[in-house]
Scaffold this active site. Sequence first.
Site, PDB file in Angstrom:
ATOM      1  N   ARG A  95     -17.773   7.584  -1.425  1.00 13.91           N
ATOM      2  CA  ARG A  95     -18.231   7.258  -0.071  1.00 13.91           C
ATOM      3  C   ARG A  95     -18.835   8.460   0.651  1.00 13.91           C
ATOM      4  O   ARG A  95     -19.301   8.339   1.779  1.00 13.91           O
ATOM      5  CB  ARG A  95     -17.054   6.730   0.763  1.00 13.91           C
ATOM      6  CG  ARG A  95     -16.392   5.521   0.162  1.00 13.91           C
ATOM      7  CD  ARG A  95     -15.152   5.169   0.926  1.00 13.91           C
ATOM      8  NE  ARG A  95     -15.475   4.468   2.143  1.00 13.91           N
ATOM      9  CZ  ARG A  95     -15.458   3.158   2.281  1.00 13.91           C
ATOM     10  NH1 ARG A  95     -15.128   2.398   1.266  1.00 13.91           N
ATOM     11  NH2 ARG A  95     -15.764   2.603   3.425  1.00 13.91           N
ATOM     12  N   CYS A 127     -18.080   7.992   4.461  1.00 19.89           N
ATOM     13  CA  CYS A 127     -16.806   8.697   4.500  1.00 19.89           C
ATOM     14  C   CYS A 127     -15.649   7.839   3.973  1.00 19.89           C
ATOM     15  O   CYS A 127     -15.615   6.641   4.164  1.00 19.89           O
ATOM     16  CB  CYS A 127     -16.427   9.142   5.911  1.00 19.89           C
ATOM     17  SG  CYS A 127     -17.735   9.991   6.763  1.00 19.89           S
ATOM     18  N   ASN A 138     -14.230   7.011   9.913  1.00 17.15           N
ATOM     19  CA  ASN A 138     -15.366   6.618   9.087  1.00 17.15           C
ATOM     20  C   ASN A 138     -16.228   5.712   9.949  1.00 17.15           C
ATOM     21  O   ASN A 138     -15.721   4.764  10.541  1.00 17.15           O
ATOM     22  CB  ASN A 138     -14.842   5.841   7.866  1.00 17.15           C
ATOM     23  CG  ASN A 138     -15.927   5.040   7.200  1.00 17.15           C
ATOM     24  OD1 ASN A 138     -17.047   5.515   7.035  1.00 17.15           O
ATOM     25  ND2 ASN A 138     -15.605   3.805   6.828  1.00 17.15           N
ATOM     26  N   GLY A 139     -17.513   6.023  10.063  1.00 11.28           N
ATOM     27  CA  GLY A 139     -18.378   5.181  10.890  1.00 11.28           C
ATOM     28  C   GLY A 139     -19.018   6.004  11.984  1.00 11.28           C
ATOM     29  O   GLY A 139     -19.077   7.231  11.905  1.00 11.28           O
ATOM     30  N   TRP A 147     -19.319  12.111   4.633  1.00 10.01           N
ATOM     31  CA  TRP A 147     -20.763  12.004   4.472  1.00 10.01           C
ATOM     32  C   TRP A 147     -21.313  12.177   5.880  1.00 10.01           C
ATOM     33  O   TRP A 147     -21.140  11.316   6.735  1.00 10.01           O
ATOM     34  CB  TRP A 147     -21.146  10.639   3.894  1.00 10.01           C
ATOM     35  CG  TRP A 147     -22.609  10.503   3.640  1.00 10.01           C
ATOM     36  CD1 TRP A 147     -23.286  10.910   2.539  1.00 10.01           C
ATOM     37  CD2 TRP A 147     -23.575   9.892   4.511  1.00 10.01           C
ATOM     38  NE1 TRP A 147     -24.622  10.614   2.662  1.00 10.01           N
ATOM     39  CE2 TRP A 147     -24.831   9.987   3.864  1.00 10.01           C
ATOM     40  CE3 TRP A 147     -23.515   9.294   5.764  1.00 10.01           C
ATOM     41  CZ2 TRP A 147     -26.001   9.501   4.435  1.00 10.01           C
ATOM     42  CZ3 TRP A 147     -24.682   8.806   6.327  1.00 10.01           C
ATOM     43  CH2 TRP A 147     -25.908   8.914   5.658  1.00 10.01           C
ATOM     44  N   LYS A 150     -34.954   5.472  -8.699  1.00 11.65           N
ATOM     45  CA  LYS A 150     -34.075   6.253  -9.588  1.00 11.65           C
ATOM     46  C   LYS A 150     -34.548   7.697  -9.649  1.00 11.65           C
ATOM     47  O   LYS A 150     -33.769   8.625  -9.557  1.00 11.65           O
ATOM     48  CB  LYS A 150     -34.057   5.687 -11.011  1.00 11.65           C
ATOM     49  CG  LYS A 150     -33.287   4.438 -11.266  1.00 11.65           C
ATOM     50  CD  LYS A 150     -31.800   4.523 -11.112  1.00 11.65           C
ATOM     51  CE  LYS A 150     -31.378   4.309  -9.692  1.00 11.65           C
ATOM     52  NZ  LYS A 150     -31.046   3.005  -9.241  1.00 11.65           N
ATOM     53  N   HIS A 171     -56.621  -0.169  -2.741  1.00  8.95           N
ATOM     54  CA  HIS A 171     -56.538  -0.317  -1.272  1.00  8.95           C
ATOM     55  C   HIS A 171     -55.936   0.923  -0.622  1.00  8.95           C
ATOM     56  O   HIS A 171     -55.468   0.856   0.506  1.00  8.95           O
ATOM     57  CB  HIS A 171     -55.735  -1.576  -0.920  1.00  8.95           C
ATOM     58  CG  HIS A 171     -56.358  -2.826  -1.438  1.00  8.95           C
ATOM     59  ND1 HIS A 171     -57.516  -3.354  -0.911  1.00  8.95           N
ATOM     60  CD2 HIS A 171     -56.019  -3.628  -2.469  1.00  8.95           C
ATOM     61  CE1 HIS A 171     -57.850  -4.439  -1.586  1.00  8.95           C
ATOM     62  NE2 HIS A 171     -56.961  -4.626  -2.541  1.00  8.95           N
ATOM     63  N   GLU A 226     -37.856   0.192  -8.571  1.00  6.99           N
ATOM     64  CA  GLU A 226     -36.545   0.683  -9.004  1.00  6.99           C
ATOM     65  C   GLU A 226     -36.695   1.987  -9.791  1.00  6.99           C
ATOM     66  O   GLU A 226     -35.911   2.921  -9.626  1.00  6.99           O
ATOM     67  CB  GLU A 226     -35.846  -0.416  -9.820  1.00  6.99           C
ATOM     68  CG  GLU A 226     -34.495  -0.051 -10.406  1.00  6.99           C
ATOM     69  CD  GLU A 226     -33.444   0.362  -9.386  1.00  6.99           C
ATOM     70  OE1 GLU A 226     -33.658   0.215  -8.175  1.00  6.99           O
ATOM     71  OE2 GLU A 226     -32.402   0.879  -9.818  1.00  6.99           O
ATOM     72  N   GLU A 257     -33.989   9.620  -6.303  1.00  5.50           N
ATOM     73  CA  GLU A 257     -32.557   9.816  -6.029  1.00  5.50           C
ATOM     74  C   GLU A 257     -31.963  10.994  -6.798  1.00  5.50           C
ATOM     75  O   GLU A 257     -31.239  11.795  -6.234  1.00  5.50           O
ATOM     76  CB  GLU A 257     -31.795   8.574  -6.511  1.00  5.50           C
ATOM     77  CG  GLU A 257     -31.360   7.642  -5.445  1.00  5.50           C
ATOM     78  CD  GLU A 257     -30.493   6.538  -6.009  1.00  5.50           C
ATOM     79  OE1 GLU A 257     -30.861   5.938  -7.040  1.00  5.50           O
ATOM     80  OE2 GLU A 257     -29.453   6.263  -5.397  1.00  5.50           O
ATOM     81  N   LYS A 263     -22.144   6.652  -2.694  1.00  4.00           N
ATOM     82  CA  LYS A 263     -22.196   5.428  -3.503  1.00  4.00           C
ATOM     83  C   LYS A 263     -22.160   4.176  -2.639  1.00  4.00           C
ATOM     84  O   LYS A 263     -22.807   3.189  -2.941  1.00  4.00           O
ATOM     85  CB  LYS A 263     -21.022   5.438  -4.490  1.00  4.00           C
ATOM     86  CG  LYS A 263     -20.966   4.265  -5.438  1.00  4.00           C
ATOM     87  CD  LYS A 263     -21.995   4.404  -6.529  1.00  4.00           C
ATOM     88  CE  LYS A 263     -22.101   3.166  -7.391  1.00  4.00           C
ATOM     89  NZ  LYS A 263     -23.442   3.062  -7.995  1.00  4.00           N
TER      90      LYS A 263
HETATM   91  O1  M6R Z   1     -23.543  -1.473  -2.845  1.00  2.00           O
HETATM   92  P1  M6R Z   1     -24.933  -1.959  -2.577  1.00  2.00           P
HETATM   93  O2  M6R Z   1     -25.567  -2.582  -3.769  1.00  2.00           O
HETATM   94  O3  M6R Z   1     -25.024  -2.846  -1.375  1.00  2.00           O
HETATM   95  O4  M6R Z   1     -25.756  -0.641  -2.250  1.00  2.00           O
HETATM   96  C1  M6R Z   1     -27.075  -0.717  -1.830  1.00  2.00           C
HETATM   97  C2  M6R Z   1     -27.755   0.628  -1.946  1.00  2.00           C
HETATM   98  O5  M6R Z   1     -27.119   1.573  -1.146  1.00  2.00           O
HETATM   99  C3  M6R Z   1     -27.745   1.146  -3.396  1.00  2.00           C
HETATM  100  O6  M6R Z   1     -28.329   0.228  -4.255  1.00  2.00           O
HETATM  101  C4  M6R Z   1     -28.510   2.478  -3.489  1.00  2.00           C
HETATM  102  O7  M6R Z   1     -29.855   2.263  -3.231  1.00  2.00           O
HETATM  103  C5  M6R Z   1     -28.273   3.092  -4.865  1.00  2.00           C
HETATM  104  N1  M6R Z   1     -27.880   4.451  -4.716  1.00  2.00           N
HETATM  105  C6  M6R Z   1     -29.464   3.037  -5.737  1.00  2.00           C
HETATM  106  O8  M6R Z   1     -29.286   3.678  -6.952  1.00  2.00           O
END
Ligand code: M6R
Length: 610
Positions: free
Chosen positions: A27, A2, A99-100, A75, A487, A506, A483, A490, A605
């Site tokens: 956020r 948030c 926020n929190g 959020w 991606k 395994h 990664e 996500e 983000k």
């Molecule tokens: O700001 P940060 O790098 O600490 O964020 C960590 C993760 O939240 C961030 O990398 C998240 O996994 C991304 N959305 C990946 O694309």
Amino acid sequence: MCGIIGAIAQHNIAGILLEGLHRLEYRGYDSAGLAIIDDQGHVQRIRRVGKVKALHEAVAHQPMIGKIGIAQTRWATHGEPTEQNAHPHISEHIAVVHNGIIENYQFIRALLIKRGYCFTSETDTEVIAHLTHWEQQQSGGSLLEVVQRVIPQLSGAYGAVIMDACHPDVLITARSGSPLVIGCGLEKNFIASDQLALISVTNHFIFLEEGDIAEVTRHKVDIFDKNKNSVKREVIKLQLKYDNGDKGTFCHYMQKEIYEQPIAITNTFKNRFKYDSIYFSELSNADNVLLSQVEHIQIIACGTSYHAGMVARYWFESLSMIPCDVEISSEFRYRKSVVRKNSLIITLSQSGETADTIAALRLSKKNGYLGSLAICNVANASLLRESDLAIMTKAGIEIGVASTKAFTTQLTLLLMLVVNIGRLHHMHVRVEQKIIKALKVLPTRIEQILSITKDIENLAKDFIDKQHVLFLGRGDHYPIAMEGALKLKEISYIHAEAYAAGELKHGPLALIDSNIPVVVIAPNNHLLAKLKSNIEEVRARNGLLYVFTNIDTGFTNTDRVKIIFLPQIENIISPILYTVPLQLLAYNIALMKGTDIDQPRNLAKSVTVE
Ligand code: M6R
């Protein structure tokens, strides 16, 4: 997560609040709301489900006019993203944005219900509004005094802004775990979770510290620590630019950011190659003395940054011979771990505000590490401020929720750090020169990879109907497989898993049939023969293979094996380069599926709650 914002001025502040909310949308973006105190002394509120744009349109329809107000982009943590759960929450004349997480909210809620309060939302935040109201009714006092009685009753990590129509000339804000900044103006002051929200109205900022409660009026800002002592916090002048620009010819910020990688990496290099080696101006001689004493490195990060840490582990151990461990912040912070002798803790974070990573750093300070080093992409982030040493990636603002250029610049910087620390640990000059030579061609190599996008676009259609995708890699490309899978899940919402290819037999081999795509990262390195055997294991079970490889690896296309050849690649920088086609693959699949690529569902983000 948030984003919260508050403003008090001599003029209408609704526009400032809305503009700030747009900048805080990274956020959270599932609902948004705004409350002001109007000239008749009443709290007016508008809330909308969806992005800030929906709130903006509602306010355009039903103008809000007031000289004091608060707003939030949410959020959801407690309660679905509905209008009733959206902030601000109100208890008669009191309004709150938050926020929190308030961890003991159920206990307080039950108590307040017994006291006769009616709850209209499922949120934890609403307890702050009613508790403030209750405290005011019980013992009175200024809004500051009331909030100073409320805060000790709350547990959790949060930042909040509170206003009261009975005191229309003051905003109270409290920081406990979540960052808060005050923006100072002339005859006006502001509060926000992030200074970015305020850069169109001021460049003077006060960063609140843990436990601070501030009383903010038009004319002044008074800050009190957790013991209610009046404290001074420095006013910092920052020249910040909000460079979200436009997307230019790109369809999405994510696409723009993928294509910006050569320049982002060039910027990360800037002024750091000197006398045939790598130096960081951020590190003093004393810092380098500390780094020369390092006997072990502990990397802590989340998500994509964790994957960067995993690659760095291979590099630290194989190139500079320093033992290195990597752990997810949320695990590290709740585990009793043994601290190695002369261990340096490195935190990796694009935002520098990730709650778990900050908590892990704070924990490490109590545990006898030699020192802490933060690698971040956002200036003045909490992680930078709280670490002994700090180095910035220079990717530029990253807007797409799916991290792209932040990841490849993290990897670039980590490889540069391997050289810097390695030199202090007598890394052989031949190794150092080999790394530097490879780094210098990195932007050009990425440009070459970005020129084969058509091949990758053509692949995307094979994936859009799939439910599951498996990614395989070995060695320092195993984290790249992870990664690639992250991606894809996500932004396309397709379930994707990554495995170290040697683990296939395994368990995951049981998944292989003629339907599940298996993406293999197969660079021409010492593990290629092993990987080829893993590919055969998939082929023997009629698997569907997509092999990303170098031009000289001897793979051939067949019906069920598609080969994507990448241009020339230097082994040391290969994990950085193999990332790019996987970003493009995920992007093109999501594009065909029509998902919200820059703001995928359920995500944000910056993850400022644990
Ligand atoms: O700001 P940060 O790098 O600490 O964020 C960590 C993760 O939240 C961030 O990398 C998240 O996994 C991304 N959305 C990946 O694309």
